[in-house]
Design a protein around this motif. Structure first.
Motif, short mmCIF file in Angstrom:
data_model
loop_
_atom_site.label_atom_id
_atom_site.label_comp_id
_atom_site.label_asym_id
_atom_site.label_seq_id
_atom_site.Cartn_x
_atom_site.Cartn_y
_atom_site.Cartn_z
N THR A 3 0.42 -1.46 0.05
CA THR A 3 0.26 0.27 0.35
C THR A 3 0.80 1.27 -0.10
OG1 THR A 3 -1.53 -1.35 1.13
CG2 THR A 3 -1.61 1.20 1.39
N HIS A 76 -5.45 1.09 3.47
CA HIS A 76 -6.03 2.17 2.86
C HIS A 76 -4.69 3.60 3.11
CE1 HIS A 76 -9.31 -0.01 3.49
NE2 HIS A 76 -10.20 0.38 3.07
N VAL A 101 -9.33 9.65 -0.15
CA VAL A 101 -9.19 8.14 0.53
C VAL A 101 -9.49 6.67 -1.07
CG1 VAL A 101 -10.34 6.50 1.65
CG2 VAL A 101 -10.16 8.92 1.94
N TYR A 102 -8.37 6.13 -0.76
CA TYR A 102 -8.11 4.93 -1.62
C TYR A 102 -7.93 3.42 -1.01
CZ TYR A 102 -6.50 8.82 -4.76
OH TYR A 102 -6.48 9.67 -5.22
N GLN A 103 -8.21 3.06 -1.60
CA GLN A 103 -8.56 0.98 -1.69
C GLN A 103 -7.10 0.38 -2.01
OE1 GLN A 103 -11.75 -0.36 0.06
NE2 GLN A 103 -11.26 -2.18 1.36
#
Length: 120
Positions: A3, A76, A101-103
């Protein structure tokens, strides 16, 4: 990529105006993108992302933008984006701050959601 690596790479591409490269390299084909308002409130897949990008280019001129460093928590991450734009149909220029916001799943961005003041 983990991530943190995905987050760092996305911010690097955005800061260098290489969003297309980010879509090709970092995004899952099953991406879901969620905005706070219509007309592109929720799109799915790379076709949806492409249509959303086309709509954005048709409706906004970007004079400048800034991207914060990403903040990561598990799978995230969040990026604060500041933009200076002109809405082409109305000619109204404005500045805005948004949180993106990224997953991440399996080394790819598979969901993104944007938070900003809609004026409502």
């Amino acid at each position: 990529m983990n991530t943190q690596e995905v987050a760092n790479k996305l911010v690097e591409y955005c800061r260098n105006n290489q969003e297309d490269k980010a879509y090709q390299e970092l995004y899952s084909p099953e991406i879901t993108s969620i905005e706070m308002s219509e007309p592109m409130k929720e799109v799915h897949g790379m076709d949806g992302i492409q249509k959303k990008g086309q709509w954005w280019e048709e409706n906004f001129e970007v004079h400048g933008n800034k991207y914060s460093d990403p903040m990561v928590a598990d799978n995230h991450f969040v990026v604060n984006i500041w933009m200076d734009t002109t809405h082409k149909p109305s000619g109204q220029r404005s500045q805005m701050n948004e949180l993106a916001v990224y997953q991440v799943k399996d080394g790819k961005i598979w969901k993104e959601q944007f938070f900003y003041d809609t004026g409502e």
